[in-house]
Write a protein that holds these residues in place. Structure first.
Motif, PDB file in Angstrom:
ATOM      1  N   PHE A 200      13.839 -45.027 -21.879  1.00  0.00           N
ATOM      2  CA  PHE A 200      14.499 -44.214 -20.709  1.00  0.00           C
ATOM      3  C   PHE A 200      13.940 -43.116 -20.204  1.00  0.00           C
ATOM      4  O   PHE A 200      14.279 -42.768 -19.075  1.00  0.00           O
ATOM      5  CB  PHE A 200      16.134 -43.909 -21.686  1.00  0.00           C
ATOM      6  N   ARG A 201      12.821 -42.579 -20.973  1.00  0.00           N
ATOM      7  CA  ARG A 201      12.024 -41.549 -20.345  1.00  0.00           C
ATOM      8  C   ARG A 201      11.401 -42.045 -19.154  1.00  0.00           C
ATOM      9  O   ARG A 201      11.316 -41.337 -18.091  1.00  0.00           O
ATOM     10  CB  ARG A 201      11.388 -40.893 -21.399  1.00  0.00           C
ATOM     11  N   ASP A 202      10.811 -43.194 -19.202  1.00  0.00           N
ATOM     12  CA  ASP A 202      10.133 -43.719 -17.986  1.00  0.00           C
ATOM     13  C   ASP A 202      10.988 -44.143 -16.946  1.00  0.00           C
ATOM     14  O   ASP A 202      10.566 -43.957 -15.813  1.00  0.00           O
ATOM     15  CB  ASP A 202       9.563 -45.100 -18.307  1.00  0.00           C
ATOM     16  N   HIS A 203      12.349 -44.459 -17.380  1.00  0.00           N
ATOM     17  CA  HIS A 203      13.408 -44.648 -16.328  1.00  0.00           C
ATOM     18  C   HIS A 203      13.734 -43.484 -15.337  1.00  0.00           C
ATOM     19  O   HIS A 203      13.556 -43.434 -14.228  1.00  0.00           O
ATOM     20  CB  HIS A 203      14.690 -45.346 -16.672  1.00  0.00           C
ATOM     21  N   VAL A 204      13.709 -42.236 -16.279  1.00  0.00           N
ATOM     22  CA  VAL A 204      14.223 -40.934 -15.610  1.00  0.00           C
ATOM     23  C   VAL A 204      12.871 -40.683 -14.713  1.00  0.00           C
ATOM     24  O   VAL A 204      13.099 -40.035 -13.504  1.00  0.00           O
ATOM     25  CB  VAL A 204      14.448 -39.982 -16.666  1.00  0.00           C
ATOM     26  N   LEU A 205      11.574 -40.878 -15.261  1.00  0.00           N
ATOM     27  CA  LEU A 205      10.540 -40.517 -14.312  1.00  0.00           C
ATOM     28  C   LEU A 205      10.366 -41.367 -13.158  1.00  0.00           C
ATOM     29  O   LEU A 205       9.585 -40.912 -12.081  1.00  0.00           O
ATOM     30  CB  LEU A 205       9.353 -40.674 -15.317  1.00  0.00           C
ATOM     31  N   GLU A 206      10.957 -42.554 -13.094  1.00  0.00           N
ATOM     32  CA  GLU A 206      11.130 -43.415 -11.807  1.00  0.00           C
ATOM     33  C   GLU A 206      11.778 -42.954 -10.803  1.00  0.00           C
ATOM     34  O   GLU A 206      11.504 -42.958  -9.680  1.00  0.00           O
ATOM     35  CB  GLU A 206      11.154 -44.887 -12.144  1.00  0.00           C
ATOM     36  N   VAL A 207      13.034 -42.332 -11.308  1.00  0.00           N
ATOM     37  CA  VAL A 207      13.783 -41.400 -10.230  1.00  0.00           C
ATOM     38  C   VAL A 207      13.264 -40.517 -10.001  1.00  0.00           C
ATOM     39  O   VAL A 207      13.487 -40.113  -8.750  1.00  0.00           O
ATOM     40  CB  VAL A 207      15.143 -41.311 -11.130  1.00  0.00           C
ATOM     41  N   CYS A 208      12.759 -39.411 -10.734  1.00  0.00           N
ATOM     42  CA  CYS A 208      12.225 -38.177 -10.421  1.00  0.00           C
ATOM     43  C   CYS A 208      10.708 -38.188 -10.933  1.00  0.00           C
ATOM     44  O   CYS A 208      10.667 -37.524 -11.674  1.00  0.00           O
ATOM     45  CB  CYS A 208      12.857 -37.019 -11.052  1.00  0.00           C
ATOM     46  N   PRO A 209       9.980 -39.061 -10.051  1.00  0.00           N
ATOM     47  CA  PRO A 209       8.208 -38.780 -10.514  1.00  0.00           C
ATOM     48  C   PRO A 209       7.928 -37.439 -10.391  1.00  0.00           C
ATOM     49  O   PRO A 209       6.769 -37.223 -11.103  1.00  0.00           O
ATOM     50  CB  PRO A 209       7.696 -39.788  -9.403  1.00  0.00           C
ATOM     51  N   GLU A 210       8.458 -36.494  -9.859  1.00  0.00           N
ATOM     52  CA  GLU A 210       8.003 -35.185  -9.915  1.00  0.00           C
ATOM     53  C   GLU A 210       7.467 -34.636 -11.294  1.00  0.00           C
ATOM     54  O   GLU A 210       6.825 -34.012 -11.578  1.00  0.00           O
ATOM     55  CB  GLU A 210       8.776 -34.184  -8.995  1.00  0.00           C
ATOM     56  N   PHE A 211       8.644 -34.952 -12.124  1.00  0.00           N
ATOM     57  CA  PHE A 211       8.549 -34.518 -13.567  1.00  0.00           C
ATOM     58  C   PHE A 211       7.507 -35.200 -14.405  1.00  0.00           C
ATOM     59  O   PHE A 211       7.188 -34.496 -15.557  1.00  0.00           O
ATOM     60  CB  PHE A 211       9.787 -34.768 -14.295  1.00  0.00           C
ATOM     61  N   ALA A 212       6.679 -36.006 -13.929  1.00  0.00           N
ATOM     62  CA  ALA A 212       5.729 -36.720 -14.627  1.00  0.00           C
ATOM     63  C   ALA A 212       4.422 -35.602 -14.818  1.00  0.00           C
ATOM     64  O   ALA A 212       3.695 -35.920 -15.494  1.00  0.00           O
ATOM     65  CB  ALA A 212       5.250 -37.893 -14.013  1.00  0.00           C
ATOM     66  N   ARG A 213       4.542 -34.969 -13.864  1.00  0.00           N
ATOM     67  CA  ARG A 213       3.358 -33.703 -13.816  1.00  0.00           C
ATOM     68  C   ARG A 213       3.200 -32.989 -15.015  1.00  0.00           C
ATOM     69  O   ARG A 213       2.416 -32.348 -15.405  1.00  0.00           O
ATOM     70  CB  ARG A 213       3.124 -32.961 -12.623  1.00  0.00           C
ATOM     71  N   PHE A 214       4.720 -32.768 -15.625  1.00  0.00           N
ATOM     72  CA  PHE A 214       4.820 -31.852 -16.567  1.00  0.00           C
ATOM     73  C   PHE A 214       4.649 -32.380 -17.942  1.00  0.00           C
ATOM     74  O   PHE A 214       5.836 -32.608 -18.697  1.00  0.00           O
ATOM     75  CB  PHE A 214       6.082 -30.885 -16.476  1.00  0.00           C
ATOM     76  N   SER A 215       3.792 -32.840 -18.341  1.00  0.00           N
ATOM     77  CA  SER A 215       3.608 -33.729 -19.727  1.00  0.00           C
ATOM     78  C   SER A 215       2.874 -32.828 -20.712  1.00  0.00           C
ATOM     79  O   SER A 215       2.472 -31.402 -20.184  1.00  0.00           O
ATOM     80  CB  SER A 215       2.464 -34.680 -19.442  1.00  0.00           C
ATOM     81  N   PRO A 216       3.008 -33.122 -22.015  1.00  0.00           N
ATOM     82  CA  PRO A 216       2.618 -32.074 -22.931  1.00  0.00           C
ATOM     83  C   PRO A 216       1.233 -31.477 -22.818  1.00  0.00           C
ATOM     84  O   PRO A 216       0.797 -30.617 -23.236  1.00  0.00           O
ATOM     85  CB  PRO A 216       2.903 -33.011 -24.276  1.00  0.00           C
ATOM     86  N   GLY A 217       0.364 -32.280 -22.283  1.00  0.00           N
ATOM     87  CA  GLY A 217      -1.094 -31.774 -22.080  1.00  0.00           C
ATOM     88  C   GLY A 217      -1.302 -31.404 -20.780  1.00  0.00           C
ATOM     89  O   GLY A 217      -2.550 -30.937 -20.565  1.00  0.00           O
ATOM     90  N   SER A 218      -0.264 -31.058 -20.042  1.00  0.00           N
ATOM     91  CA  SER A 218      -0.419 -30.312 -18.660  1.00  0.00           C
ATOM     92  C   SER A 218      -0.701 -28.904 -18.877  1.00  0.00           C
ATOM     93  O   SER A 218      -0.275 -28.238 -19.882  1.00  0.00           O
ATOM     94  CB  SER A 218       0.723 -30.470 -17.658  1.00  0.00           C
TER      95      SER A 218
END
Length: 322
Positions: A200-218
């Motif tokens: 479901f995390r991946d589903h959310v990031l599909e809806v709002c791909p902007e948040f994929a930038r803020f990963s634990p390693g960013s």
């Protein structure tokens, strides 16, 4: 060569540890080790490389274990054929369900199965998609309820329902008016996500791909925070830590309906058209023989009261053909 010896090598391959494999097979480690050594001597071939605490599988051992798994499945199929002669639904069904579906679907589903097929109790397992797929392929589960997409690899699939997503915001938030919102309207918000591994995390990031930038390693300030379950994240939203996206069945009342007033409450806001959704499906091995049990489970899900989802009525034959 015996079926017991084949069960032992499959268990060691799964656990990568002789002690844990022995526990899983309810025998002592010496008993398991002697049986495997006997099989290796009979085949004149090493199945496992033993080195310290690490157990690895030889290249030819991998092929032997794959064949052993097929033999065990076929031997189980003989018993299932005999059972079906008496009652097609006799015996438990081992069902795995992903974490973001289980709390909301299982209560009505289990009640319905108890009512409609009491001779087929459900043995339940909640897990991440990757783990459930492994358990399914290894024969530890009979069927699983997952959300697409996932790697199929020859599995049989029957669609169950499409589930819309909603936005959850704290009381007093600027979006708490309840009017439909777009993904663009929430891209500057602090988003609360499930941890890595949850589909479901991946589903959310599909809806709002902007948040994929803020990963634990960013680097820099993170604008996303991770929770272990949807219920945990809902409590974080209620406390004002941010907003989140939820599947419809996790929402306790209709979107747009006024929530209880006051701090610590959540407002559920629908998306504008086209509303993002996920497809929830039933999955099983094509070699699994209890197709009547799979169909009974599928019908039970579709007969459950699941407000807000779009049920997908498809026959078992059509699902297998797909």
């Amino acid at each position: 060569m015996t079926l017991t010896e084949l069960r032992y090598i499959v268990a060691v391959a799964r656990e990568r540890h002789f002690g844990r494999a022995a526990e899983a097979c309810f025998v002592s480690q010496p008993t398991l080790s002697v049986a495997i050594k006997k099989l290796e001597d009979e085949l004149d071939m090493k199945i496992f490389e033993r080195g310290g605490t690490e157990v690895s599988i030889t290249p030819i051992g991998s092929e032997i274990i794959e064949q052993a798994q097929r033999v065990l499945e076929q031997s189980a199929a003989i018993k299932e054929i005999a059972k079906r002669g008496k009652d097609p639904l006799a015996g438990p069904l081992r069902l795995g369900v992903i974490y973001t579906v289980a709390p909301y679907l299982l209560p009505p589903l289990v009640r319905r199965i108890i009512r409609d097929a009491p001779q087929m109790p459900l043995l339940l397992q909640e897990q991440l998609t990757v783990k459930l797929l492994d358990m399914l392929r290894n024969g530890e589960l009979d069927v699983a309820i997952l959300a697409e997409p996932f790697p199929e690899h020859g599995l049989a699939i029957a669609p169950l329902y499409d589930e819309p997503f909603l936005v959850a915001v704290p009381h007093g938030h600027r979006l708490a008016h309840g009017k439909p919102v777009s993904s663009e309207a929430i891209k500057e918000e602090t988003m609360l996500l499930l941890g890595t591994g949850h589909c479901f995390r991946d589903h959310v990031l599909e809806v709002c791909p902007e948040f994929a930038r803020f990963s634990p390693g960013s680097e820099g300030i993170r604008k996303t925070f991770e929770g272990s379950s949807l219920e945990t994240i809902k409590h974080m939203v209620a406390s004002g830590m941010g907003i989140t996206i939820l599947p419809k069945l996790s929402v306790p009342f209709e979107p747009g309906r006024a929530p209880p007033e006051g701090p610590g409450q959540i407002c559920y806001v629908p998306f504008c058209e086209p509303v993002p959704t996920r497809r929830v499906v039933l999955v099983w091995r094509k070699s699994f023989t209890r197709l009547e049990a799979v169909e009974t489970l599928r019908r039970a899900v579709l007969d459950c009261d699941l407000p807000g989802v779009i049920k997908l009525h498809q026959t078992q034959a059509a699902a297998q053909a797909a």
